[in-house]
Write an enzyme that holds these catalytic residues in place. Structure first.
Site, PDB file in Angstrom:
ATOM      1  N   ARG A   1     -20.155  12.870 -29.679  1.00 46.44           N
ATOM      2  CA  ARG A   1     -19.129  12.087 -30.383  1.00 46.44           C
ATOM      3  C   ARG A   1     -19.704  10.875 -31.112  1.00 46.44           C
ATOM      4  NH1 ARG A   1     -17.438  14.808 -26.225  1.00 46.44           N
ATOM      5  NH2 ARG A   1     -15.308  15.565 -26.085  1.00 46.44           N
TER       6      ARG A   1
ATOM      7  N   THR B   1     -19.190   6.830  -8.416  1.00 48.54           N
ATOM      8  CA  THR B   1     -18.296   5.883  -7.758  1.00 48.54           C
ATOM      9  C   THR B   1     -17.046   5.679  -8.623  1.00 48.54           C
ATOM     10  OG1 THR B   1     -19.182   3.901  -8.833  1.00 48.54           O
ATOM     11  CG2 THR B   1     -20.328   4.684  -6.837  1.00 48.54           C
TER      12      THR B   1
ATOM     13  N   ALA C   1     -18.765  -2.435 -21.985  1.00 49.10           N
ATOM     14  CA  ALA C   1     -17.389  -2.144 -22.405  1.00 49.10           C
ATOM     15  C   ALA C   1     -16.392  -3.133 -21.800  1.00 49.10           C
ATOM     16  CB  ALA C   1     -17.011  -0.715 -22.022  1.00 49.10           C
ATOM     17  N   PHE C   2     -16.643  -3.579 -20.584  1.00 47.33           N
ATOM     18  CA  PHE C   2     -15.725  -4.490 -19.916  1.00 47.33           C
ATOM     19  C   PHE C   2     -15.536  -5.788 -20.697  1.00 47.33           C
ATOM     20  CE2 PHE C   2     -14.485  -7.630 -16.708  1.00 47.33           C
ATOM     21  CZ  PHE C   2     -13.435  -6.962 -16.087  1.00 47.33           C
TER      22      PHE C   2
ATOM     23  N   TRP D   1     -24.635  -1.098 -23.784  1.00 53.15           N
ATOM     24  CA  TRP D   1     -25.008   0.013 -22.896  1.00 53.15           C
ATOM     25  C   TRP D   1     -25.114   1.316 -23.686  1.00 53.15           C
ATOM     26  CZ3 TRP D   1     -25.990   0.814 -17.687  1.00 53.15           C
ATOM     27  CH2 TRP D   1     -25.944  -0.330 -16.891  1.00 53.15           C
TER      28      TRP D   1
ATOM     29  N   PHE E   1      -9.689   1.629 -31.074  1.00 49.16           N
ATOM     30  CA  PHE E   1     -10.212   1.954 -29.746  1.00 49.16           C
ATOM     31  C   PHE E   1     -11.284   3.033 -29.885  1.00 49.16           C
ATOM     32  CE2 PHE E   1     -10.256   4.038 -25.615  1.00 49.16           C
ATOM     33  CZ  PHE E   1     -10.216   2.967 -24.740  1.00 49.16           C
TER      34      PHE E   1
ATOM     35  N   VAL F   1     -18.444   4.594 -21.632  1.00 49.25           N
ATOM     36  CA  VAL F   1     -18.380   4.547 -20.180  1.00 49.25           C
ATOM     37  C   VAL F   1     -18.550   5.985 -19.700  1.00 49.25           C
ATOM     38  CG1 VAL F   1     -17.082   3.806 -18.151  1.00 49.25           C
ATOM     39  CG2 VAL F   1     -16.727   2.628 -20.343  1.00 49.25           C
TER      40      VAL F   1
ATOM     41  N   HIS G   1     -16.130   3.140 -10.082  1.00 45.66           N
ATOM     42  CA  HIS G   1     -16.366   2.101 -11.087  1.00 45.66           C
ATOM     43  C   HIS G   1     -15.884   2.552 -12.473  1.00 45.66           C
ATOM     44  CE1 HIS G   1     -18.364  -1.379 -12.857  1.00 45.66           C
ATOM     45  NE2 HIS G   1     -18.938  -0.574 -13.731  1.00 45.66           N
TER      46      HIS G   1
END
Length: 156
Positions: free
Chosen positions: A126, A85, A56-57, A25, A112, A80, A87
């Site tokens: 970033r 929402t 990412a999930f 994504w 991470f 992300v 989410h």
């Protein structure tokens, strides 16, 4: 910017392999993060393997598989961006918890590098691209290799 106060970490990664697990994504941001990570791996004298996942999930399950296989340093990169929402909250919490569990369960360095931003501009700032203020891909590799070195030095 969050880089204020960041340590300067010089890492000897000779003989180490860094597994870079990267989301698909937000292509422009992800291309910058992966490029920064690869530059840092090369600068450290390590080798890299890049594995792409849909989002990412999916980072934690692939990191888990790599950790079970004996990975030395796993760098997880994703983006992300907050939407309208909840989410965003669910994904961020699941990814953070999942990667933390992998690191703790397997005592492996898990970098991470998941950007959790309010908008695309913050992510681009970033991403380590020309004009970006930070290079989180490179920073994540440095942190993972430094942690791997600490773990390897412990005789417990």
């Amino acid at each position: 910017m969050s880089a204020h106060g960041a340590p300067s970490i010089a890492i000897d990664g000779a003989g180490k392999t860094v597994d870079i697990v990267a989301s698909m994504w937000h292509t422009e941001v992800m291309d910058g993060l992966v490029a920064g990570a690869l530059r840092a791996v090369e600068a450290a004298g390590a080798t890299a393997r890049v594995i792409r996942v849909p989002g990412a999930f999916e980072l934690p399950v692939v990191a888990e598989k790599l950790a079970r296989g004996g990975a030395e340093a796993i760098v997880c990169l994703g983006v992300v961006v907050r939407g309208d929402t909840p989410h965003f909250d669910y994904v961020c919490e699941a990814v953070t918890r999942g990667l933390t569990d992998v690191a703790r369960t397997h005592a492996v360095a898990v970098g991470f590098g998941v950007l959790t931003t309010d908008n695309d501009a913050q992510a681009l700032a970033r991403a380590g691209l020309q004009g970006s203020q930070e290079d989180k891909g490179a920073e994540t590799v440095a942190a993972a290799l430094a942690t791997a070195a600490v773990l390897a030095s412990l005789d417990v």
